[in-house]
Design an enzyme around this catalytic site. Structure first.
Site, PDB file in Angstrom:
ATOM      1  N   LYS A   2      50.645 112.934  72.165  1.00  0.00           N
ATOM      2  CA  LYS A   2      49.255 113.624  72.565  1.00  0.00           C
ATOM      3  C   LYS A   2      48.229 112.481  72.464  1.00  0.00           C
ATOM      4  O   LYS A   2      48.288 111.647  71.469  1.00  0.00           O
ATOM      5  CB  LYS A   2      49.060 114.880  71.630  1.00  0.00           C
TER       6      LYS A   2
ATOM      7  N   LYS B 137      50.327 111.372  67.352  1.00  0.00           N
ATOM      8  CA  LYS B 137      48.918 111.963  68.015  1.00  0.00           C
ATOM      9  C   LYS B 137      47.925 110.710  67.849  1.00  0.00           C
ATOM     10  O   LYS B 137      47.669 110.025  66.788  1.00  0.00           O
ATOM     11  CB  LYS B 137      48.351 112.959  66.992  1.00  0.00           C
TER      12      LYS B 137
END
Length: 324
Positions: free
Chosen positions: A245, A192
């Site tokens: 992500k 992330k």
């Protein structure tokens, strides 16, 4: 002799026969934002076509997901109360917990995934327990474990930690197993990044940090080898699914992850900023929304994603059904 690859592009039927990558409704996970109160369905200004829902109106969402065969839903909660330790995040009667119970009541087919992070619940907007302006990683793990157990008690099928604390997957796995939730799976936000693409989400979830940023725990966008290390650690700690992500600017990381760990399911998160840019361009008439979304999601799948978390999940499933 002249080689003619174009022969297999001559008609749609031929193209469909040799197509390498396919999108299916089952590939998508739909994120929803759930709020306290009743009879609430309010469009989110930063995410046109996406809404805040109160628990009593979740049936509307479930019916659409079921009709178009989208099997996954990811729940984000917006509490009425925030404090230093994010206590509403592990309240057994908190907003996510109530939403999970309702979703499980409404559908046996739906895979209910809960986002686990403290940022929506803390008064300071950071993803853990603060001492001064620094997050205490190991103390935060204790809270993450409590939240995970609370989500599992509510009936979550899968829990997705998005905080990027070191050791969080192991802390969750041990806590879940100890409490008898051995079959509750973990989808780790493994890679992330500290991304500018999250802006519309932070407005939607009221989760922007009150000071500073999240660069000390989310990943540097310049790094891809580091992402493989993060993914490796999460797998070792017990993650069932790993995630990259955002998606669009990180296709290389998705590809690296699939090549490095081909036997581990991989998710990609088509995040709020990606969605909002396409929506804005479509509303201005600059692009054909359906064609762009199809190409965008197909690219994520082609890069190696097995599943895609996207605000376009229902729309894309509808468009695919129209083509049948």
């Amino acid at each position: 002799m002249l080689k003619r690859p174009r022969r297999l592009r001559e008609t749609e039927s031929l193209r469909s026969m040799v197509r390498e990558t396919h999108l299916r409704p089952e590939d998508f996970i739909y994120p929803i934002f759930v709020v306290e109160g009743e009879n609430i369905k309010e469009e989110i200004s930063s995410l046109p076509g996406v809404y805040h829902y109160s628990v009593d109106l979740l049936e509307e969402v479930v019916k659409e997901l079921d009709e178009f065969k989208v099997r996954g839903i990811m729940v984000f909660g917006l509490p009425d109360h925030k404090d230093e330790c994010g206590s509403e995040s592990f309240n057994d009667n908190g907003i996510v917990q109530k939403a999970v119970r309702k979703l499980k009541e409404l559908s046996e087919k739906l895979v209910v995934i809960t986002d686990l992070c403290m940022c929506q619940y803390t008064s300071h907007g950071h993803c853990g327990i603060l001492h001064g302006h620094s997050i205490d990683n190991d103390e935060t793990l204790e809270y993450i474990a409590k939240i995970a157990v609370s989500h599992a008690k509510a009936g979550a099928d899968m829990i997705a930690p998005s905080d990027m604390m070191d050791g969080r997957v192991l802390a969750m796995r041990e806590a879940l197993d100890k409490e008898g939730f051995k079959n509750v799976s973990i989808m780790a936000y493994s890679a992330k990044y500290a991304s500018a693409f999250y802006g519309p989400f932070r407005a939607a979830a009221n989760s922007a940090p009150q000071f500073g940023d999240r660069k000390s725990y989310q990943m540097d966008p310049a790094n891809s080898r580091e992402a493989m290390r993060e993914i490796e650690l999460d797998i070792e700690e017990g993650a069932d699914i790993v995630m990259v992500k955002p998606a669009m600017a990180y296709m290389d990381v998705i590809r690296m992850a699939k090549d490095s760990y081909p036997n581990v399911p991989l998710a990609a998160y088509n995040v709020s900023g990606e969605y909002a840019m396409v929506k804005a361009a479509a509303q201005m008439g600059y692009i054909d929304e359906k064609s762009i979304v199809y190409e965008m999601l197909l690219g994520m799948k082609r890069a190696g994603a097995d599943m895609i978390i996207t605000y376009y999940a229902i729309d894309m499933a509808k468009w695919l059904k129209e083509e049948e």
